[in-house]
Design a protein around this motif. Structure first.
Motif, PDB file in Angstrom:
ATOM      1  N   CYS A   2       0.795  -1.229   0.000  1.00  0.00           N
ATOM      2  CA  CYS A   2       0.000   0.000   0.000  1.00  0.00           C
ATOM      3  C   CYS A   2       0.830   1.282   0.000  1.00  0.00           C
ATOM      4  O   CYS A   2       0.270   2.386   0.029  1.00  0.00           O
ATOM      5  CB  CYS A   2      -0.932   0.010   1.221  1.00  0.00           C
ATOM      6  SG  CYS A   2      -2.079  -1.401   1.272  1.00  0.00           S
ATOM      7  N   ALA A   3       2.134   1.146  -0.037  1.00  0.00           N
ATOM      8  CA  ALA A   3       3.006   2.318   0.059  1.00  0.00           C
ATOM      9  C   ALA A   3       2.706   3.364  -1.005  1.00  0.00           C
ATOM     10  O   ALA A   3       2.777   4.574  -0.753  1.00  0.00           O
ATOM     11  CB  ALA A   3       4.462   1.890  -0.023  1.00  0.00           C
ATOM     12  N   SER A   4       2.345   2.921  -2.201  1.00  0.00           N
ATOM     13  CA  SER A   4       2.125   3.853  -3.306  1.00  0.00           C
ATOM     14  C   SER A   4       0.869   4.711  -3.121  1.00  0.00           C
ATOM     15  O   SER A   4       0.679   5.700  -3.835  1.00  0.00           O
ATOM     16  CB  SER A   4       2.025   3.094  -4.625  1.00  0.00           C
ATOM     17  OG  SER A   4       0.891   2.222  -4.627  1.00  0.00           O
ATOM     18  N   LYS A   5       0.027   4.363  -2.167  1.00  0.00           N
ATOM     19  CA  LYS A   5      -1.206   5.127  -1.933  1.00  0.00           C
ATOM     20  C   LYS A   5      -0.941   6.444  -1.227  1.00  0.00           C
ATOM     21  O   LYS A   5      -1.756   7.366  -1.300  1.00  0.00           O
ATOM     22  CB  LYS A   5      -2.188   4.302  -1.084  1.00  0.00           C
ATOM     23  CG  LYS A   5      -2.590   2.963  -1.696  1.00  0.00           C
ATOM     24  CD  LYS A   5      -3.385   3.129  -2.970  1.00  0.00           C
ATOM     25  CE  LYS A   5      -3.851   1.778  -3.511  1.00  0.00           C
ATOM     26  NZ  LYS A   5      -4.600   1.934  -4.782  1.00  0.00           N
ATOM     27  N   LEU A   6       0.197   6.543  -0.547  1.00  0.00           N
ATOM     28  CA  LEU A   6       0.494   7.725   0.227  1.00  0.00           C
ATOM     29  C   LEU A   6       1.315   8.732  -0.559  1.00  0.00           C
ATOM     30  O   LEU A   6       2.305   8.370  -1.214  1.00  0.00           O
ATOM     31  CB  LEU A   6       1.261   7.344   1.508  1.00  0.00           C
ATOM     32  CG  LEU A   6       0.462   6.569   2.550  1.00  0.00           C
ATOM     33  CD1 LEU A   6       1.389   6.080   3.654  1.00  0.00           C
ATOM     34  CD2 LEU A   6      -0.647   7.433   3.133  1.00  0.00           C
ATOM     35  N   LEU A   7       0.924   9.986  -0.493  1.00  0.00           N
ATOM     36  CA  LEU A   7       1.679  11.046  -1.127  1.00  0.00           C
ATOM     37  C   LEU A   7       3.020  11.236  -0.428  1.00  0.00           C
ATOM     38  O   LEU A   7       3.185  10.867   0.736  1.00  0.00           O
ATOM     39  CB  LEU A   7       0.890  12.362  -1.063  1.00  0.00           C
ATOM     40  CG  LEU A   7      -0.436  12.404  -1.822  1.00  0.00           C
ATOM     41  CD1 LEU A   7      -1.180  13.697  -1.489  1.00  0.00           C
ATOM     42  CD2 LEU A   7      -0.205  12.270  -3.322  1.00  0.00           C
ATOM     43  N   ASP A   8       3.974  11.816  -1.148  1.00  0.00           N
ATOM     44  CA  ASP A   8       5.280  12.080  -0.565  1.00  0.00           C
ATOM     45  C   ASP A   8       5.131  12.910   0.699  1.00  0.00           C
ATOM     46  O   ASP A   8       4.430  13.911   0.727  1.00  0.00           O
ATOM     47  CB  ASP A   8       6.148  12.829  -1.580  1.00  0.00           C
ATOM     48  CG  ASP A   8       7.574  13.014  -1.099  1.00  0.00           C
ATOM     49  OD1 ASP A   8       8.068  12.146  -0.359  1.00  0.00           O
ATOM     50  OD2 ASP A   8       8.199  14.028  -1.483  1.00  0.00           O
ATOM     51  N   GLY A   9       5.785  12.471   1.760  1.00  0.00           N
ATOM     52  CA  GLY A   9       5.698  13.170   3.023  1.00  0.00           C
ATOM     53  C   GLY A   9       4.665  12.599   3.966  1.00  0.00           C
ATOM     54  O   GLY A   9       4.674  12.918   5.157  1.00  0.00           O
ATOM     55  N   LEU A  10       3.777  11.756   3.453  1.00  0.00           N
ATOM     56  CA  LEU A  10       2.764  11.132   4.310  1.00  0.00           C
ATOM     57  C   LEU A  10       3.187   9.734   4.745  1.00  0.00           C
ATOM     58  O   LEU A  10       2.582   9.163   5.653  1.00  0.00           O
ATOM     59  CB  LEU A  10       1.417  11.034   3.584  1.00  0.00           C
ATOM     60  CG  LEU A  10       0.734  12.362   3.232  1.00  0.00           C
ATOM     61  CD1 LEU A  10      -0.598  12.090   2.555  1.00  0.00           C
ATOM     62  CD2 LEU A  10       0.542  13.204   4.481  1.00  0.00           C
ATOM     63  N   ASP A  11       4.210   9.181   4.086  1.00  0.00           N
ATOM     64  CA  ASP A  11       4.681   7.865   4.491  1.00  0.00           C
ATOM     65  C   ASP A  11       5.187   7.948   5.922  1.00  0.00           C
ATOM     66  O   ASP A  11       5.901   8.866   6.285  1.00  0.00           O
ATOM     67  CB  ASP A  11       5.780   7.361   3.553  1.00  0.00           C
ATOM     68  CG  ASP A  11       6.878   8.380   3.319  1.00  0.00           C
ATOM     69  OD1 ASP A  11       6.565   9.589   3.367  1.00  0.00           O
ATOM     70  OD2 ASP A  11       8.041   8.003   3.103  1.00  0.00           O
ATOM     71  N   GLY A  12       4.804   6.994   6.708  1.00  0.00           N
ATOM     72  CA  GLY A  12       5.182   7.002   8.110  1.00  0.00           C
ATOM     73  C   GLY A  12       4.215   7.750   8.997  1.00  0.00           C
ATOM     74  O   GLY A  12       4.350   7.732  10.215  1.00  0.00           O
ATOM     75  N   MET A  13       3.239   8.429   8.412  1.00  0.00           N
ATOM     76  CA  MET A  13       2.305   9.194   9.207  1.00  0.00           C
ATOM     77  C   MET A  13       1.158   8.359   9.773  1.00  0.00           C
ATOM     78  O   MET A  13       0.550   8.710  10.757  1.00  0.00           O
ATOM     79  CB  MET A  13       1.716  10.342   8.379  1.00  0.00           C
ATOM     80  CG  MET A  13       2.765  11.299   7.842  1.00  0.00           C
ATOM     81  SD  MET A  13       3.819  11.956   9.149  1.00  0.00           S
ATOM     82  CE  MET A  13       5.080  12.755   8.177  1.00  0.00           C
ATOM     83  N   GLN A  14       0.823   7.261   9.092  1.00  0.00           N
ATOM     84  CA  GLN A  14      -0.226   6.391   9.624  1.00  0.00           C
ATOM     85  C   GLN A  14       0.144   4.946   9.312  1.00  0.00           C
ATOM     86  O   GLN A  14       1.071   4.676   8.596  1.00  0.00           O
ATOM     87  CB  GLN A  14      -1.585   6.734   9.040  1.00  0.00           C
ATOM     88  CG  GLN A  14      -1.778   6.387   7.578  1.00  0.00           C
ATOM     89  CD  GLN A  14      -3.226   6.580   7.129  1.00  0.00           C
ATOM     90  OE1 GLN A  14      -4.041   7.181   7.800  1.00  0.00           O
ATOM     91  NE2 GLN A  14      -3.556   6.040   5.971  1.00  0.00           N
TER      92      GLN A  14
END
Length: 223
Positions: free
Chosen positions: A211-223
């Protein structure tokens, strides 16, 4: 592995200052996936230097470290945000107890995939957000102060798609993000105070990778 109300700092901002940080739409199944997490649950706020910090989310094993003296790609032409993040990374390497702390991305956002891999190692989670004893909290606050504003609606939609993907990939109780005061607040584990999921488990890692590709840059690690 919490000062400005900017959205790119979502989860980081949450642990450093106010719960305005933004860093899971409803899904099927019988699990509780309404996504109404309390804002206190996502705000792991380290107090200024000398206070304690909460652990960061975890993932795999670390990649090869960069030079501990200065991150690569540092140049006079970088944005103020990138330069501030470079200063934070240098602090984390020199004083924060993480000589292998990864360079920020060219966008200025921290590389949470690599940070989480480091934090997943035994005994290496404490201080992953702002250094041991929050020694780099000033540098982190400085970076967050110049963090570019993010479109909160787009952030919400990105995290929503990610949450649905996580549930589709076996993490059935992963909660949705919520909008609060115009800010996107991340979803995730339904009970952060007593986690339901182990981010280091093979199943969780596989879901995150899928699911990593679902998150915009900078949102990875946020949830």
């Amino acid at each position: 592995m919490s000062f400005s109300t900017t959205t790119a700092g979502l989860r980081l901002a949450a642990f450093v200052a106010v719960p305005v940080l933004a860093l899971t739409v409803a899904c099927g199944g019988s699990d509780d996936v309404t996504g109404t997490r309390s804002h206190d649950a996502v705000a792991d706020v380290p107090s200024p230097k000398g206070g304690s910090s909460e652990g960061a989310s975890t993932a795999n094993t670390p990649s090869a470290p960069s030079s501990p003296s200065a991150p690569s790609e540092k140049s006079a032409g970088k944005s103020a945000y990138y330069d501030a993040q470079v200063a934070f990374v240098q602090c984390m390497r020199a004083k924060g107890g993480y000589k292998d702390y990864p360079d920020p991305k060219l966008s200025g956002h921290l590389d949470w995939d690599k940070i989480n891999r480091i934090g997943s190692q035994p005994g290496r989670n404490e201080g992953i957000k702002a250094g041991k004893n929050n020694v780099c909290v000033d540098e982190l606050q400085a970076a967050m102060a110049v963090e570019p504003k993010r479109d909160q609606q787009k952030s919400y939609e990105s995290m929503l798609a990610h949450a649905q993907c996580m549930r589709d990939n076996g993490i059935s109780r992963f909660t949705n993000p919520v909008m609060s005061g115009g800010n996107a607040v991340p979803g995730g584990d339904p009970n952060p105070a007593s986690p339901v999921y182990d981010p280091a488990s093979p199943a969780y890692k596989e879901a995150r990778e899928a699911c990593a590709s679902k998150l915009l840059d900078g949102l990875d690690g946020m949830q």
